[in-house]
Enzyme design. Structure first.
Site, PDB file in Angstrom:
ATOM      1  N   HIS A  22       0.764  -1.167   0.064  1.00 56.09           N
ATOM      2  CA  HIS A  22      -0.004   0.094   0.015  1.00 56.09           C
ATOM      3  C   HIS A  22       0.994   1.295   0.126  1.00 56.09           C
ATOM      4  CE1 HIS A  22      -3.600   2.482   1.201  1.00 56.09           C
ATOM      5  NE2 HIS A  22      -2.728   3.160   1.518  1.00 56.09           N
ATOM      6  N   GLU A  23       1.810   1.078   0.907  1.00 58.65           N
ATOM      7  CA  GLU A  23       2.753   2.491   0.894  1.00 58.65           C
ATOM      8  C   GLU A  23       3.734   2.458  -0.225  1.00 58.65           C
ATOM      9  OE1 GLU A  23       1.973   4.751   3.156  1.00 58.65           O
ATOM     10  OE2 GLU A  23       0.695   3.263   4.437  1.00 58.65           O
ATOM     11  N   HIS A  26       2.195   4.810  -2.922  1.00 60.26           N
ATOM     12  CA  HIS A  26       2.392   6.101  -2.666  1.00 60.26           C
ATOM     13  C   HIS A  26       3.539   6.463  -2.940  1.00 60.26           C
ATOM     14  CE1 HIS A  26      -1.470   6.454  -0.437  1.00 60.26           C
ATOM     15  NE2 HIS A  26      -1.305   5.741   0.520  1.00 60.26           N
TER      16      HIS A  26
END
Length: 422
Positions: A22-23, A26
């Site tokens: 998920h990170e 980003h």
């Protein structure tokens, strides 16, 4: 004790992987946009592990409740020096400033000490000041990169064009949306890998794997047998086979199968089982499985769509009151469920990880403060207004949202502890 350790390890591996990807979403799109990413963190709270590579510090933190990518400019840049402040300057060989020493200047004997007159660390990238008793105002250009040193910790100075707020609305939105997007991509990849390794179900009237003590094995059925008919009824799909068997508990059924080109007649009597109040017939066989790259991709997409839909429907039930609060799970509940799933085998654990990844992606897209969906909502408002909302006001909203989210997490975690341990 051993089971508890296995539960913790399985949870850390699964949850850590979901947060990492998920990170990573980003991080990748922020870097593509030219944003300075100061930290890539898994977890919150005190640092357990820290390593700096390039511009970014990679950390693992104590509380396994999520993660974050700290981008320059997301919060107001606190790197600044004031008029009259005395600082030390270290230089590159080209004469430009590479480090601005705010305190503990005595530890840097090579530093040029100046009293600051003015400085711009965002746009023009310079610092001006007076050295000792010299009344001449000196101007020093900052190098790229340059660092400010506070309490012996170096923080890279982020020019405005490296800050989050300097990017276009599309770039900022993509950097935020990429986190949940990566969770959906991860789930798709996991489902595809399962399809490639284990195979995927196909709706053909073919006998799959047989259980050791099932009625099918006892009657002489073998894996790979093609079911032509049951009691004279033609079977054109595995769904047809299952439907007839489930409706016939303890009733002898006449199977005609094609085994390597030879037609064979067998009598199979389904066992009677009661599942969730329904009495059905079972003969101890699994459906047919196939393996192919294209088929695995198709099956992965179908699985991702199916579970996305199911989770969204479940959230809808929560909002309408059809979903009990006791059915919510926090880290403790997820850890216990992960342990139970892990006992069923690696493929079940992989599927569970994919479902959790989709769940994480959907939850983060909810238009709630502190979540990615909340930030995207502010971007949508900015697009409609033609100008951004005041950053301080937006920050307050996200802070309150984060506090409420942590409170909800604590309540759900306590509820999990009561359910599973008290």
């Amino acid at each position: 004790m051993v089971e508890t350790l296995e539960t913790v390890i399985a949870f850390i591996v699964i949850f850590g992987a979901l947060v990492f990807f998920h990170e990573l979403g980003h991080f990748i799109f922020a870097k593509r946009a030219g944003i300075l990413c100061r930290e890539f963190a898994i977890g919150f709270g005190p640092k357990v592990f820290s390593m700096k590579k390039g511009e970014t510090t990679y950390t693992i933190r104590l509380l396994p409740l999520g993660g974050f990518v700290r981008m320059a400019g997301e919060d107001p840049e606190m790197i600044d020096v004031k008029r009259g402040q005395v600082v030390g300057l270290l230089f590159h060989t080209d004469g430009k400033v590479k480090k601005v020493i705010v305190n503990h200047k005595d530890e840097y004997p090579d530093a040029k000490i100046i009293e600051v007159e003015r400085a711009d660390f965002e746009h023009e990238l310079y610092i001006e000041g007076y050295e000792g008793d010299d009344e001449r105002l000196q101007r020093f250009e900052l190098s790229d990169p340059a660092y400010i040193v506070i309490d012996r910790e170096e923080v890279q100075i982020a020019p405005y064009d490296r800050q989050f707020g300097s990017k276009t609305l599309g770039q900022r939105a993509m950097a935020i949306f990429a986190g949940p997007l990566m969770n959906f991509i991860l789930a798709l990849v996991i489902f595809i890998v399962i399809g490639l390794l284990q195979g995927y179900p196909v709706d053909k009237p073919v006998i799959g794997e047989l259980t050791e003590d099932g009625a099918a094995r006892q009657a002489g059925l073998q894996q790979g047998d093609i079911v032509i008919s049951i009691d004279g009824q033609t079977m054109s799909s595995w769904t047809d086979v299952v439907t007839v068997i489930r409706k016939s508990p303890e009733k002898p059924l006449q199977f005609q199968v094609n085994r390597n080109g030879q037609m064979i007649d067998l009598t199979v009597t389904p066992e009677k089982k009661t599942i969730e109040g329904e009495t059905i017939g079972l003969i101890g066989v699994y459906g047919p499985m196939e393996k192919s790259f294209v088929g695995a991709i198709k099956q992965g997409a179908l699985e991702t769509y199916y579970w996305t839909k199911e989770i969204i429907v479940g959230l809808g039930h929560l909002l309408t009151g059809k979903f009990s609060f006791d059915m919510l799970s926090g880290p403790v509940g997820i850890a216990v469920s992960t342990h139970k799933v892990a006992q069923s085998g690696v493929y079940y654990l992989m599927k569970w990880g994919a479902i959790l990844s989709i769940n994480l992606g959907i939850i983060n897209l909810l238009p709630l403060p502190a979540l990615d969906g909340g930030r995207l909502t502010f971007f949508a408002i900015e697009a409609l207004r033609g100008k951004p909302i005041d950053r301080q006001k937006e920050g307050i909203v996200h802070f309150i949202g984060f506090a409420l989210l942590m409170l909800l997490m604590l309540v759900v975690t306590w509820n999990d502890i009561q359910k599973f341990f008290l």
